[in-house]
Enzyme design. Structure first.
Site, PDB file in Angstrom:
ATOM      1  N   GLY A  15       0.917  -1.266  -0.133  1.00 54.63           N
ATOM      2  CA  GLY A  15       0.007  -0.106  -0.122  1.00 54.63           C
ATOM      3  C   GLY A  15       0.762   1.379  -0.048  1.00 54.63           C
ATOM      4  O   GLY A  15       0.184   2.328   0.641  1.00 54.63           O
ATOM      5  N   ASN A  17       1.641   2.959  -2.656  1.00 55.08           N
ATOM      6  CA  ASN A  17       0.867   3.919  -3.568  1.00 55.08           C
ATOM      7  C   ASN A  17      -0.207   4.321  -2.974  1.00 55.08           C
ATOM      8  O   ASN A  17      -0.821   5.509  -3.024  1.00 55.08           O
ATOM      9  CB  ASN A  17       0.531   3.299  -4.852  1.00 55.08           C
ATOM     10  CG  ASN A  17       1.712   3.234  -5.821  1.00 55.08           C
ATOM     11  OD1 ASN A  17       2.106   4.054  -6.334  1.00 55.08           O
ATOM     12  ND2 ASN A  17       2.338   1.960  -5.861  1.00 55.08           N
ATOM     13  N   LYS A  68     -17.629 -14.700 -10.159  1.00 57.77           N
ATOM     14  CA  LYS A  68     -16.853 -13.543 -10.302  1.00 57.77           C
ATOM     15  C   LYS A  68     -17.794 -12.230 -10.350  1.00 57.77           C
ATOM     16  O   LYS A  68     -17.729 -11.118  -9.789  1.00 57.77           O
ATOM     17  CB  LYS A  68     -15.956 -13.378 -11.465  1.00 57.77           C
ATOM     18  CG  LYS A  68     -14.998 -12.184 -11.651  1.00 57.77           C
ATOM     19  CD  LYS A  68     -13.799 -12.241 -12.331  1.00 57.77           C
ATOM     20  CE  LYS A  68     -13.084 -10.971 -12.156  1.00 57.77           C
ATOM     21  NZ  LYS A  68     -11.769 -11.186 -12.587  1.00 57.77           N
ATOM     22  N   MET A  93      -4.483  -7.399  -6.620  1.00 53.37           N
ATOM     23  CA  MET A  93      -3.930  -8.242  -7.249  1.00 53.37           C
ATOM     24  C   MET A  93      -4.873  -9.276  -8.054  1.00 53.37           C
ATOM     25  O   MET A  93      -4.851 -10.499  -8.396  1.00 53.37           O
ATOM     26  CB  MET A  93      -2.980  -9.368  -6.377  1.00 53.37           C
ATOM     27  CG  MET A  93      -1.772  -8.763  -5.780  1.00 53.37           C
ATOM     28  SD  MET A  93      -0.656  -7.918  -6.911  1.00 53.37           S
ATOM     29  CE  MET A  93      -0.021  -9.314  -7.635  1.00 53.37           C
ATOM     30  N   ARG A  94      -6.121  -8.622  -8.255  1.00 52.26           N
ATOM     31  CA  ARG A  94      -7.196  -9.337  -8.823  1.00 52.26           C
ATOM     32  C   ARG A  94      -7.330  -8.844 -10.524  1.00 52.26           C
ATOM     33  O   ARG A  94      -7.156  -7.394 -10.565  1.00 52.26           O
ATOM     34  CB  ARG A  94      -8.293  -9.327  -8.302  1.00 52.26           C
ATOM     35  CG  ARG A  94      -8.434  -9.953  -6.817  1.00 52.26           C
ATOM     36  CD  ARG A  94      -9.678 -10.437  -6.554  1.00 52.26           C
ATOM     37  NE  ARG A  94     -10.114 -11.652  -7.384  1.00 52.26           N
ATOM     38  CZ  ARG A  94      -9.764 -12.801  -7.026  1.00 52.26           C
ATOM     39  NH1 ARG A  94      -8.960 -12.986  -5.962  1.00 52.26           N
ATOM     40  NH2 ARG A  94     -10.300 -13.781  -8.063  1.00 52.26           N
ATOM     41  N   ASN A 110      -5.037   2.369 -13.282  1.00 56.12           N
ATOM     42  CA  ASN A 110      -4.097   1.349 -12.519  1.00 56.12           C
ATOM     43  C   ASN A 110      -2.651   2.031 -12.613  1.00 56.12           C
ATOM     44  O   ASN A 110      -2.373   2.667 -13.632  1.00 56.12           O
ATOM     45  CB  ASN A 110      -4.241   0.060 -13.205  1.00 56.12           C
ATOM     46  CG  ASN A 110      -3.315  -0.802 -12.751  1.00 56.12           C
ATOM     47  OD1 ASN A 110      -3.241  -0.989 -11.505  1.00 56.12           O
ATOM     48  ND2 ASN A 110      -2.817  -1.744 -13.457  1.00 56.12           N
ATOM     49  N   HIS A 112       1.271   0.523 -12.960  1.00 56.43           N
ATOM     50  CA  HIS A 112       1.946  -0.773 -13.470  1.00 56.43           C
ATOM     51  C   HIS A 112       3.470  -0.398 -13.387  1.00 56.43           C
ATOM     52  O   HIS A 112       3.706   0.628 -14.040  1.00 56.43           O
ATOM     53  CB  HIS A 112       1.548  -1.138 -14.693  1.00 56.43           C
ATOM     54  CG  HIS A 112       2.164  -2.586 -15.006  1.00 56.43           C
ATOM     55  ND1 HIS A 112       2.017  -3.789 -14.528  1.00 56.43           N
ATOM     56  CD2 HIS A 112       3.282  -2.691 -15.897  1.00 56.43           C
ATOM     57  CE1 HIS A 112       2.813  -4.586 -14.788  1.00 56.43           C
ATOM     58  NE2 HIS A 112       3.645  -4.156 -15.790  1.00 56.43           N
TER      59      HIS A 112
HETATM   60  C1  GRF Z   1       3.508  -1.397  -7.537  1.00 54.24           C
HETATM   61  O1  GRF Z   1       4.609  -1.835  -8.048  1.00 54.24           O
HETATM   62  C2  GRF Z   1       2.379  -1.046  -8.481  1.00 54.24           C
HETATM   63  O2  GRF Z   1       2.996  -0.568  -9.718  1.00 54.24           O
HETATM   64  C3  GRF Z   1       1.853  -2.462  -8.765  1.00 54.24           C
HETATM   65  O3  GRF Z   1       1.830  -3.105  -7.554  1.00 54.24           O
HETATM   66  C4  GRF Z   1       2.653  -2.406  -6.738  1.00 54.24           C
HETATM   67  C5  GRF Z   1       1.996  -2.176  -5.474  1.00 54.24           C
HETATM   68  O4  GRF Z   1       3.043  -1.620  -4.515  1.00 54.24           O
HETATM   69  N1  GRF Z   1       0.715  -2.715  -9.565  1.00 54.24           N
HETATM   70  P1  GRF Z   1       2.207  -0.796  -3.235  1.00 54.24           P
HETATM   71  O5  GRF Z   1       1.113  -1.832  -2.398  1.00 54.24           O
HETATM   72  O6  GRF Z   1       1.498   0.222  -3.711  1.00 54.24           O
HETATM   73  O7  GRF Z   1       3.298  -0.638  -2.296  1.00 54.24           O
END
Ligand code: GRF
Length: 205
Positions: A15, A17, A68, A93-94, A110, A112
């Site tokens: 978390g 981000n 789903k 993660m889904r 999102n 990435h």
């Molecule tokens: C990040 O690298 C993001 O780009 C990817 O998953 C990771 C999540 O990291 N989708 P965090 O949980 O925000 O620390």
């Protein structure tokens, strides 16, 4: 008066981000109220971060539902309760399914950890190292029906050093993620994005 924007963050992991988004909402650089964090992992560090900032947390576990579709319908019920305008996936993660996408078309973002379209999917930093690229980075994009595929809003590049490990590269990329994700969310909410097919033009910064 403008309606306050209500956003939701979906997170499954550490978390960081989410934390960057919380901080940006609190200091006003994201003009929104972060109403709820949705998670599929009640033990995630992301949950602690939400609690520490008094942000509502809603746990939805796919295995608790028959399909789903039903799983996503329950998430949508929660989002409606909070009058959510924008969903930000942050280490969720889904894979987002049709039910959620149809309810929030072009309203799911999102982040990435690669310069898409290179290295979609899991372990993007490892993929980059193994491929031997000299630059990698991160991408904020609009979510569509394919994984790590939709129109790109912002990207930031970082060098890949000869002595990098997955961990050192991850750390360098994460620092950029924490800058561009809040910025992309603000651009979206301030209606500065013009989406034209795959191309997203930024009207003003
Ligand atoms: C990040 O690298 C993001 O780009 C990817 O998953 C990771 C999540 O990291 N989708 P965090 O949980 O925000 O620390």
């Amino acid at each position: 008066m403008n309606k306050t924007h209500n956003i939701a963050v979906f997170a499954s992991g550490s978390g960081t981000n989410l934390q960057a988004i919380i901080d940006a909402c609190e200091d006003g650089s994201i003009p929104a109220h972060l109403r709820v964090v949705i998670t599929d992992n009640r033990d995630a560090k992301a949950c602690e971060r939400a609690r520490a900032h008094n942000i509502d947390l809603s746990v939805h576990i796919k295995q608790d539902y028959d399909s789903k579709e039903k799983f996503e319908e329950s998430i949508i019920d929660t989002l409606k309760k909070y009058d959510i305008d924008l969903i930000c996936l942050a280490g969720y993660m889904r894979i987002v399914g049709k039910t959620l996408l149809r309810s929030y078309p072009n309203r799911i973002l999102n982040i990435h950890p690669s310069l898409l379209p290179a290295f979609p999917g899991r372990d993007a930093q490892r993929q980059a190292l193994e491929h031997g690229v000299k630059f990698s980075g991160c991408t904020v994009h609009i979510v569509d029906e394919k994984v790590d595929h939709g129109p790109i809003i912002l990207q930031s590049a970082v060098p890949v050093h000869d002595d990098d490990t997955v961990e050192t590269l991850k750390k360098r990329i994460l620092a950029e993620e924490h800058k561009i994700y809040p910025k992309a969310i603000s651009l979206f909410l301030e209606k500065c994005l013009h989406i034209d097919g795959r191309r997203v033009r930024i009207k003003k910064i």
